[in-house]
Design a protein around this motif. Sequence first.
Motif, mmCIF file in Angstrom:
data_model
loop_
_atom_site.group_PDB
_atom_site.id
_atom_site.type_symbol
_atom_site.label_atom_id
_atom_site.label_comp_id
_atom_site.label_asym_id
_atom_site.label_seq_id
_atom_site.Cartn_x
_atom_site.Cartn_y
_atom_site.Cartn_z
ATOM 1 N N PRO A 134 0.871 -1.120 -0.064
ATOM 2 C CA PRO A 134 0.015 0.050 0.040
ATOM 3 C C PRO A 134 0.909 1.173 -0.060
ATOM 4 N N SER A 135 1.778 1.175 0.616
ATOM 5 C CA SER A 135 2.829 2.385 0.761
ATOM 6 C C SER A 135 3.412 2.713 -0.680
ATOM 7 N N ALA A 136 3.979 1.657 -1.338
ATOM 8 C CA ALA A 136 4.273 2.016 -2.810
ATOM 9 C C ALA A 136 3.026 2.293 -3.558
ATOM 10 N N ALA A 137 1.893 1.761 -3.415
ATOM 11 C CA ALA A 137 0.959 2.480 -4.278
ATOM 12 C C ALA A 137 0.460 3.774 -3.899
ATOM 13 N N ARG A 138 0.613 4.086 -2.629
ATOM 14 C CA ARG A 138 0.302 5.571 -2.407
ATOM 15 C C ARG A 138 1.206 6.530 -2.914
ATOM 16 N N ALA A 139 2.744 6.077 -3.046
ATOM 17 C CA ALA A 139 3.648 6.838 -3.649
ATOM 18 C C ALA A 139 3.443 6.887 -4.929
ATOM 19 N N ALA A 140 3.193 5.851 -5.743
ATOM 20 C CA ALA A 140 2.860 5.966 -7.158
ATOM 21 C C ALA A 140 1.635 6.832 -7.445
ATOM 22 N N LEU A 141 0.749 6.791 -6.726
ATOM 23 C CA LEU A 141 -0.474 7.571 -6.974
ATOM 24 C C LEU A 141 -0.346 9.058 -6.882
ATOM 25 N N ASP B 31 -1.147 -1.345 -8.969
ATOM 26 C CA ASP B 31 -0.913 -0.502 -7.927
ATOM 27 C C ASP B 31 -2.525 0.155 -7.512
ATOM 28 N N LEU B 32 -3.341 0.260 -8.473
ATOM 29 C CA LEU B 32 -4.695 0.527 -7.821
ATOM 30 C C LEU B 32 -5.279 -0.600 -7.173
ATOM 31 N N GLU B 33 -5.069 -1.923 -7.480
ATOM 32 C CA GLU B 33 -5.657 -2.829 -6.738
ATOM 33 C C GLU B 33 -5.100 -2.827 -5.282
ATOM 34 N N ALA B 34 -3.880 -2.463 -5.112
ATOM 35 C CA ALA B 34 -3.188 -2.490 -3.786
ATOM 36 C C ALA B 34 -3.636 -1.341 -3.120
ATOM 37 N N ALA B 35 -3.982 -0.173 -4.020
ATOM 38 C CA ALA B 35 -4.585 0.841 -3.154
ATOM 39 C C ALA B 35 -5.930 0.573 -2.656
ATOM 40 N N ARG B 36 -6.870 0.007 -3.572
ATOM 41 C CA ARG B 36 -8.164 -0.205 -3.184
ATOM 42 C C ARG B 36 -8.314 -1.267 -1.877
ATOM 43 N N ALA B 37 -7.378 -2.132 -2.048
ATOM 44 C CA ALA B 37 -7.425 -2.905 -0.534
ATOM 45 C C ALA B 37 -7.248 -2.357 0.408
ATOM 46 N N ALA B 38 -6.229 -1.450 0.613
ATOM 47 C CA ALA B 38 -5.896 -0.553 1.432
ATOM 48 C C ALA B 38 -6.858 0.463 1.988
ATOM 49 N N VAL B 39 -7.651 1.112 0.849
ATOM 50 C CA VAL B 39 -8.624 1.900 1.348
ATOM 51 C C VAL B 39 -9.973 1.216 1.929
ATOM 52 N N ALA B 40 -10.007 -0.268 1.550
ATOM 53 C CA ALA B 40 -11.179 -0.921 2.292
ATOM 54 C C ALA B 40 -10.886 -1.141 3.589
ATOM 55 N N ALA C 197 -11.179 7.238 1.057
ATOM 56 C CA ALA C 197 -10.230 7.067 -0.143
ATOM 57 C C ALA C 197 -9.650 8.369 -0.161
ATOM 58 N N TRP C 198 -10.066 9.499 0.313
ATOM 59 C CA TRP C 198 -9.215 10.820 0.447
ATOM 60 C C TRP C 198 -8.356 10.538 1.967
ATOM 61 N N ALA C 199 -9.013 9.892 2.984
ATOM 62 C CA ALA C 199 -8.115 9.817 4.216
ATOM 63 C C ALA C 199 -7.025 8.792 3.814
ATOM 64 N N TRP C 200 -7.131 7.921 2.982
ATOM 65 C CA TRP C 200 -5.891 6.930 2.779
ATOM 66 C C TRP C 200 -4.784 7.913 1.844
ATOM 67 N N LEU C 201 -5.363 8.456 1.194
ATOM 68 C CA LEU C 201 -4.387 9.149 -0.001
ATOM 69 C C LEU C 201 -3.689 10.339 1.009
ATOM 70 N N THR C 202 -4.194 10.734 1.849
ATOM 71 C CA THR C 202 -3.349 11.739 2.925
ATOM 72 C C THR C 202 -2.700 11.007 3.946
ATOM 73 N N GLY C 203 -2.707 9.694 3.694
ATOM 74 C CA GLY C 203 -1.714 9.083 4.895
ATOM 75 C C GLY C 203 -2.192 8.633 5.938
ATOM 76 N N ASP D 165 -5.071 5.904 8.308
ATOM 77 C CA ASP D 165 -5.830 4.693 8.035
ATOM 78 C C ASP D 165 -7.335 5.013 9.001
ATOM 79 N N TYR D 166 -7.791 5.956 8.931
ATOM 80 C CA TYR D 166 -8.989 6.527 9.552
ATOM 81 C C TYR D 166 -9.617 7.669 9.212
ATOM 82 N N VAL D 167 -10.899 7.553 8.892
ATOM 83 C CA VAL D 167 -11.618 8.829 8.377
ATOM 84 C C VAL D 167 -11.965 9.947 9.568
ATOM 85 N N THR D 168 -11.882 11.160 9.361
ATOM 86 C CA THR D 168 -12.206 12.439 10.235
ATOM 87 C C THR D 168 -13.338 13.108 9.704
#
Length: 329
Positions: A14-21, A222-231, A274-280, A282-285
């Motif tokens: 997931p970290s590599a996927a976030r860096a790629a995105l 990368d998208l699949e890894a990111a989607r799994a992390a967002v879930a 998704a936005w919470a995960w993109l900003t680093g 693992d929880y939503v505010t």
Amino acid sequence: MDPTTDNAAPTGDPSAARAALEALRAEIAKAVVGQDPAVTGLVVALLCRGHVLLEGVPGVAKTLLVRALAATLDLDTKRVQFTPDLMPSDVTGSLVYDTRSAEFSFQPGPVFTHLLLADEINRTPPKTQSALLEAMEEHQVTVDGTPRPLPEPFLVAATQNPVEYEGTYPLPEAQLDRFLLKLTVSLPSRQEEIDVLTRHASGFDPRDLRAAGVRPVAGPADLEAARAAVAKTTVSPEITAYVVDICRATRESPSLTLGASPRGATALLSTARAWAWLTGRDYVTPDDVKALALPTLRHRVHLRPEAEMEGVTADSVITALLAHVPVPR
């Protein structure tokens, strides 16, 4: 490129996927000046398996933005110019008779791709617009009774002009609701416009993204890894209730005849994750919910005619509701 195959080996990181995105911004900036909110919205839609409606006046790089995104993600992309004479089969494909084999074979339409750019979608009649409904909702196309799955990932990025209404067919509420986000592509600032002209004076050709240095920085894996992390991003009961309260407030607003449906609430929760995960995180505010409320809900509400005559907009109504709905602590 074959849109049915992946081009990158699965990383599962997931970290590599976030860096790629995150690297998408720098790559897209080589072709498109500004428009960071639109870029972020497109990435959020990809993470949520949603679709995007891009609205802006002609000449603000809506088409270029989608093409640049496809180039940076190493995805197959196709473009359809929607016109009044476009038929549903021109989008989905049709059965073609082969005289050599004396049989009908299916000829796939442009919808069989990863990223479909539906240019000026409101210029085609409802019959053709509805041809996209099954593709957007079910990720498949049914021709002659046979369902045919679309490749993954699949995203429809549709554009429309907000100021020209002659010869157009406004999208019905049912189809608007199928778009995860409605993104406004605004006019550039003075300095951004100077940068655009400077690039063109230096030889920039928007039709040749490769010459501009735009290169793939992420792929389907990368998208699949990111989607799994967002879930796996945590959503507390308080945040869930906050999303519901915002959507219920739209249904009670005196300025609106139609508020956000439960599908709208589900969409807002998904985009906030998704936005919470993109900003680093693992929880939503609550701030994540507020950040995505406008693009997620603005096309799911309908203004009263009298409010529209007074200059009220969907954005202004939603912004006012966000200021009054109690925020969880």
